[in-house]
Enzyme design. Structure first.
Site, mmCIF file in Angstrom:
data_model
loop_
_atom_site.group_PDB
_atom_site.id
_atom_site.type_symbol
_atom_site.label_atom_id
_atom_site.label_comp_id
_atom_site.label_asym_id
_atom_site.label_seq_id
_atom_site.Cartn_x
_atom_site.Cartn_y
_atom_site.Cartn_z
ATOM 1 N N HIS A 181 44.976 25.519 -4.287
ATOM 2 C CA HIS A 181 43.768 24.711 -4.473
ATOM 3 C C HIS A 181 43.932 23.447 -3.634
ATOM 4 O O HIS A 181 45.007 22.854 -3.612
ATOM 5 C CB HIS A 181 43.603 24.357 -5.959
ATOM 6 C CG HIS A 181 42.215 23.879 -6.269
ATOM 7 N ND1 HIS A 181 41.804 22.601 -5.974
ATOM 8 C CD2 HIS A 181 41.157 24.504 -6.815
ATOM 9 C CE1 HIS A 181 40.537 22.472 -6.331
ATOM 10 N NE2 HIS A 181 40.113 23.608 -6.842
ATOM 11 N N ARG A 198 41.598 35.552 -4.262
ATOM 12 C CA ARG A 198 40.862 35.779 -5.510
ATOM 13 C C ARG A 198 39.514 35.073 -5.473
ATOM 14 O O ARG A 198 39.412 33.923 -5.064
ATOM 15 C CB ARG A 198 41.682 35.219 -6.667
ATOM 16 C CG ARG A 198 40.998 35.236 -7.995
ATOM 17 C CD ARG A 198 41.773 34.414 -9.003
ATOM 18 N NE ARG A 198 41.715 33.006 -8.692
ATOM 19 C CZ ARG A 198 41.308 32.068 -9.547
ATOM 20 N NH1 ARG A 198 40.931 32.393 -10.764
ATOM 21 N NH2 ARG A 198 41.289 30.797 -9.211
ATOM 22 N N GLU A 254 28.976 29.438 -8.989
ATOM 23 C CA GLU A 254 30.148 28.938 -8.266
ATOM 24 C C GLU A 254 30.108 29.442 -6.837
ATOM 25 O O GLU A 254 29.473 30.456 -6.547
ATOM 26 C CB GLU A 254 31.445 29.430 -8.944
ATOM 27 C CG GLU A 254 31.897 28.508 -10.059
ATOM 28 C CD GLU A 254 33.200 28.957 -10.702
ATOM 29 O OE1 GLU A 254 33.763 29.991 -10.294
ATOM 30 O OE2 GLU A 254 33.629 28.270 -11.637
ATOM 31 N N ARG A 273 37.642 26.221 1.320
ATOM 32 C CA ARG A 273 38.771 25.790 0.485
ATOM 33 C C ARG A 273 40.128 25.892 1.192
ATOM 34 O O ARG A 273 40.906 24.939 1.185
ATOM 35 C CB ARG A 273 38.780 26.672 -0.771
ATOM 36 C CG ARG A 273 39.736 26.241 -1.833
ATOM 37 C CD ARG A 273 39.739 27.250 -2.979
ATOM 38 N NE ARG A 273 38.928 26.790 -4.083
ATOM 39 C CZ ARG A 273 39.066 27.231 -5.339
ATOM 40 N NH1 ARG A 273 39.965 28.140 -5.625
ATOM 41 N NH2 ARG A 273 38.306 26.771 -6.305
ATOM 42 N N HIS A 288 48.010 27.671 -7.092
ATOM 43 C CA HIS A 288 47.024 27.829 -8.167
ATOM 44 C C HIS A 288 47.033 29.229 -8.768
ATOM 45 O O HIS A 288 47.055 29.390 -9.976
ATOM 46 C CB HIS A 288 45.650 27.500 -7.592
ATOM 47 C CG HIS A 288 44.559 27.438 -8.605
ATOM 48 N ND1 HIS A 288 44.661 26.691 -9.760
ATOM 49 C CD2 HIS A 288 43.315 28.003 -8.626
ATOM 50 C CE1 HIS A 288 43.535 26.814 -10.460
ATOM 51 N NE2 HIS A 288 42.721 27.620 -9.807
HETATM 52 C C1 LIG Z 1 44.274 24.667 -14.093
HETATM 53 C C2 LIG Z 1 43.818 26.093 -14.002
HETATM 54 C C3 LIG Z 1 42.458 26.383 -13.968
HETATM 55 C C4 LIG Z 1 42.028 27.720 -13.909
HETATM 56 N N1 LIG Z 1 40.684 27.987 -13.992
HETATM 57 C C5 LIG Z 1 40.277 29.289 -14.034
HETATM 58 C C6 LIG Z 1 38.905 29.606 -14.248
HETATM 59 O O1 LIG Z 1 38.064 28.722 -14.399
HETATM 60 N N2 LIG Z 1 38.556 30.928 -14.288
HETATM 61 C C7 LIG Z 1 39.458 31.947 -14.126
HETATM 62 O O2 LIG Z 1 39.084 33.122 -14.168
HETATM 63 N N3 LIG Z 1 40.770 31.656 -13.954
HETATM 64 C C8 LIG Z 1 41.200 30.371 -13.920
HETATM 65 N N4 LIG Z 1 42.528 30.105 -13.768
HETATM 66 C C9 LIG Z 1 43.477 31.237 -13.656
HETATM 67 C C10 LIG Z 1 43.674 31.888 -15.032
HETATM 68 O O3 LIG Z 1 43.794 30.885 -16.000
HETATM 69 C C11 LIG Z 1 44.922 32.778 -15.070
HETATM 70 O O4 LIG Z 1 44.990 33.600 -13.949
HETATM 71 C C12 LIG Z 1 44.920 33.665 -16.319
HETATM 72 O O5 LIG Z 1 44.692 32.870 -17.460
HETATM 73 C C13 LIG Z 1 46.235 34.423 -16.449
HETATM 74 O O6 LIG Z 1 46.282 35.042 -17.719
HETATM 75 P P1 LIG Z 1 47.538 35.935 -18.128
HETATM 76 O O7 LIG Z 1 47.302 36.371 -19.525
HETATM 77 O O8 LIG Z 1 47.797 36.944 -17.116
HETATM 78 O O9 LIG Z 1 48.781 34.922 -18.060
HETATM 79 P P2 LIG Z 1 49.033 33.538 -18.803
HETATM 80 O O10 LIG Z 1 47.810 33.036 -19.433
HETATM 81 O O11 LIG Z 1 49.716 32.629 -17.850
HETATM 82 O O12 LIG Z 1 50.072 33.931 -19.956
HETATM 83 C C14 LIG Z 1 51.408 34.256 -19.648
HETATM 84 C C15 LIG Z 1 52.195 34.292 -20.941
HETATM 85 O O13 LIG Z 1 53.477 34.876 -20.731
HETATM 86 C C16 LIG Z 1 54.465 34.135 -21.415
HETATM 87 N N5 LIG Z 1 55.751 34.377 -20.764
HETATM 88 C C17 LIG Z 1 56.058 34.210 -19.457
HETATM 89 N N6 LIG Z 1 57.340 34.564 -19.231
HETATM 90 C C18 LIG Z 1 57.852 34.957 -20.425
HETATM 91 C C19 LIG Z 1 59.139 35.410 -20.834
HETATM 92 N N7 LIG Z 1 60.172 35.522 -19.983
HETATM 93 N N8 LIG Z 1 59.322 35.723 -22.137
HETATM 94 C C20 LIG Z 1 58.310 35.602 -23.022
HETATM 95 N N9 LIG Z 1 57.077 35.158 -22.683
HETATM 96 C C21 LIG Z 1 56.854 34.847 -21.397
HETATM 97 C C22 LIG Z 1 53.951 32.714 -21.290
HETATM 98 O O14 LIG Z 1 54.580 31.856 -22.208
HETATM 99 C C23 LIG Z 1 52.459 32.939 -21.565
HETATM 100 O O15 LIG Z 1 52.235 33.038 -22.936
HETATM 101 C C24 LIG Z 1 42.972 28.778 -13.834
HETATM 102 C C25 LIG Z 1 44.334 28.484 -13.854
HETATM 103 C C26 LIG Z 1 44.759 27.161 -13.956
HETATM 104 C C27 LIG Z 1 46.225 26.894 -14.012
#
Ligand SMILES: Cc1cc2nc3c(=O)[nH]c(=O)nc-3n(C[C@H](O)[C@H](O)[C@H](O)COP(=O)(O)OP(=O)(O)OC[C@H]3O[C@@H](n4cnc5c(N)ncnc54)[C@H](O)[C@@H]3O)c2cc1C
Length: 510
Positions: free
Chosen positions: A229, A369, A118, A273, A334
């Protein structure tokens, strides 16, 4: 057995819960289904030094931890914390071995792990699953492990506030008033894309953890840094349209059908980007109500369907035949570099409270990032946060690198109207989106003071209350940083100022 509440079921929360179960009594709370998270929607993959993995299919590419660290520091625009970056890159290989152990099926070719290259990575170190469905591959494997474990899972359960007694977090308050107590609370609540009208993030990304933390006086950091993005489909859901489409020759055109990116940068559509994202946003402002379009018609429908099957399906689902007609695109919020300030063990400024994943800011992403580092962050720091529970000291909040805090005024005028989410998102896009300036940010601060948090009586009002708190913190932080760096661009201070190469710390005043 000591008890833990984990809030959030993305890669960070589920990793932490699985790491803890057996040694702790673990409750995992999530406000929707287990699969509703940013994690589930991640596409491209996970960056890791594959050479250092134990997996028998790990190829030797000559890649090193030092190279991954160097690439991450460059992306972070002088603001990444070297220690937390070093930990991410060094512990990444073991975290990926663990994900494989937990059932994640990364793509392989003849038994060897497939690895993509990438932009801004010096080595082809991106593991992926299901082609461009890496997040789903990780999420569903972890959900299976969580389901068969002793973790007590409560879905459709919204946390609305932290319970604090004697300067210590002792649990959480749920929507409806139920109090849940535990020895440790871990916030893994993800990002904040819903601050803006255009976001690649799903509806759950409403900055809940950060909002609760700010209300409780917990220190946050780097809240001015948001990654946008350049091209998402300008249609509900803002599906990501990969940069590779422009790489194949698609062009960006204005309302009159003219290419405009060469007026912005000599590399046109293939400029960096953030430059392309700002170019599109500025063009959108020049032609209000009329979208900027991505013209991929010269590539032909057959090629597009074969080369980009998921984007092709997303376009068709929205009624766009992109082989025949240019599609409307918009930059979209994003990834949030800012968040609840933590150290390298996920410890926050409040005893008993931890944060991990996109909700947290341990400084590793700096001002921007590096692609594919965030799933890795969830896996590495989701593991470390459980280690950190053994020494539950609050983080030392302020020092030279993390200087005295910016104070955000959260006081509501009781006479004001309840915040309207659509208005808030529009305000944030215009004043605190891709291009910011002092007068607009000051006006936004004043505008956000003219509305108040709603009474929390359902999930949406709880989210709106958090969005308002975080919006105030973002605009205040963006006003305070009088330079441009990474995801923060000021038209009135377009240069990067070496003297401002330090994090920002944020606390609330309510
Ligand atoms: C379209 C897209 C493509 C991406 N592609 C990539 C990639 O290729 N590679 C990469 O490294 N990253 C990528 N990212 C970024 C990456 O997906 C996220 O940064 C990462 O998954 C975040 O993980 P997390 O566990 O911190 O949060 P999340 O996966 O967002 O989980 C948050 C959780 O908290 C819960 N929650 C929130 N508030 C509350 C509340 N008040 N009470 C109870 N539960 C709550 C939600 O329901 C969810 O379950 C991408 C993101 C998107 C949107």
């Amino acid at each position: 057995m000591p008890s833990i509440i984990v809030v959030g079921s993305g890669v960070a929360g589920m990793t932490a819960a699985l790491e803890a179960v057996g040694s702790y009594d673990v409750t995992l709370l999530t406000k929707a289904t287990l699969a509703q998270s940013n994690t589930r929607y991640a596409q491209g993959g996970v960056a890791v030094v594959i050479d250092n993995m134990k997996d028998p299919g790990a190829p030797k590419l000559g890649d090193t931890v030092e190279s991954h660290v160097a690439n991450t520091l460059v992306a972070g625009a002088g603001l990444s914390d070297k220690d937390t970056v070093g930990i991410l890159c060094a512990e990444g290989p073991a975290a990926m071995d663990e994900l494989i152990e937990r059932g994640v099926k990364f793509d392989r070719h003849d038994g060897e792990l497939s690895h993509g290259l990438e932009a801004a990575h010096d080595y082809p170190r991106i593991l992926h699953a299901g082609g461009d469905a890496t997040g789903a591959g990780i999420a569903y494997a972890l959900i299976d492990r969580v389901r068969e474990s002793d973790i007590s899972v409560r879905t459709q359960t919204t946390v609305v506030d932290l319970l604090i007694e004697d300067d210590r977090c002792v649990g959480v308050m749920l929507l409806g008033g139920e109090e849940l107590r535990a020895d440790h609370v871990i916030l893994a609540t993800g990002g904040a894309g819903q601050l803006f009208p255009y976001s690649t993030n799903p509806a759950i990304a409403t900055a809940d953890g950060l909002g609760m933390a700010l209300r409780a006086g917990v220190v946050a950091a780097d809240l001015e840094f948001y990654q946008f993005h350049p091209t998402s489909l300008d249609a509900p859901g803002n599906f990501l349209v990969s940069e590779a489409v422009r790489g194949e020759g698609a062009t960006l055109i204005d309302a009159d059908g003219n290419r405009f990116m060469f007026d912005v940068h000599p590399d046109g559509e293939l400029a960096p980007r953030d430059v392309v994202a700002r170019g599109i946003a500025m063009q959108m402002a020049k032609q209000p109500g009329k979208p900027v379009r991505l013209d991929a018609t010269a590539l032909g429908a057959e090629f597009l369907a074969k080369r980009f099957p998921n984007i092709d399906a997303a376009c068709r689902a929205q009624g766009f035949d992109w082989g025949e007609v240019p599609i409307p695109v918009t930059p979209a919020a994003h990834y949030y570099m800012g968040g609840i300030r933590t150290d390298e063990w996920g410890r926050t400024s409040l005893s008993g409270l931890y944060a991990v994943g996109e909700a947290a800011c341990n400084g590793l992403h700096g001002a921007n990032r590096l692609a594919s580092n965030s799933l890795l962050e969830g896996a590495v720091y989701g593991t470390r946060v459980i280690e950190g529970l053994k020494d539950p000291q609050p983080v030392v909040a302020f020092d030279d690198e993390w200087p005295a805090p910016i104070t955000v005024d959260l006081l509501d005028d009781p006479e004001a109207d309840d915040v309207n989410r659509t208005d808030l998102q529009r305000l944030m896009w215009d004043a605190a989106g891709l291009a910011r300036n002092g007068p607009d940010l000051e006006a936004a601060i004043a505008e956000l003071k003219r509305c108040k948090a709603p009474t929390v009586n359902d999930a949406k009002s709880a989210e709106d209350a958090n969005l308002l708190v975080v919006a105030r913190a973002v605009v205040t932080s963006a006003l305070a940083r009088k330079e441009s760096r990474g995801g923060h661009y000021r038209t009135d201070f377009p240069e990067t100022d070496p003297a401002q190469a330090r994090h920002s710390s944020v606390v609330s005043h309510a």
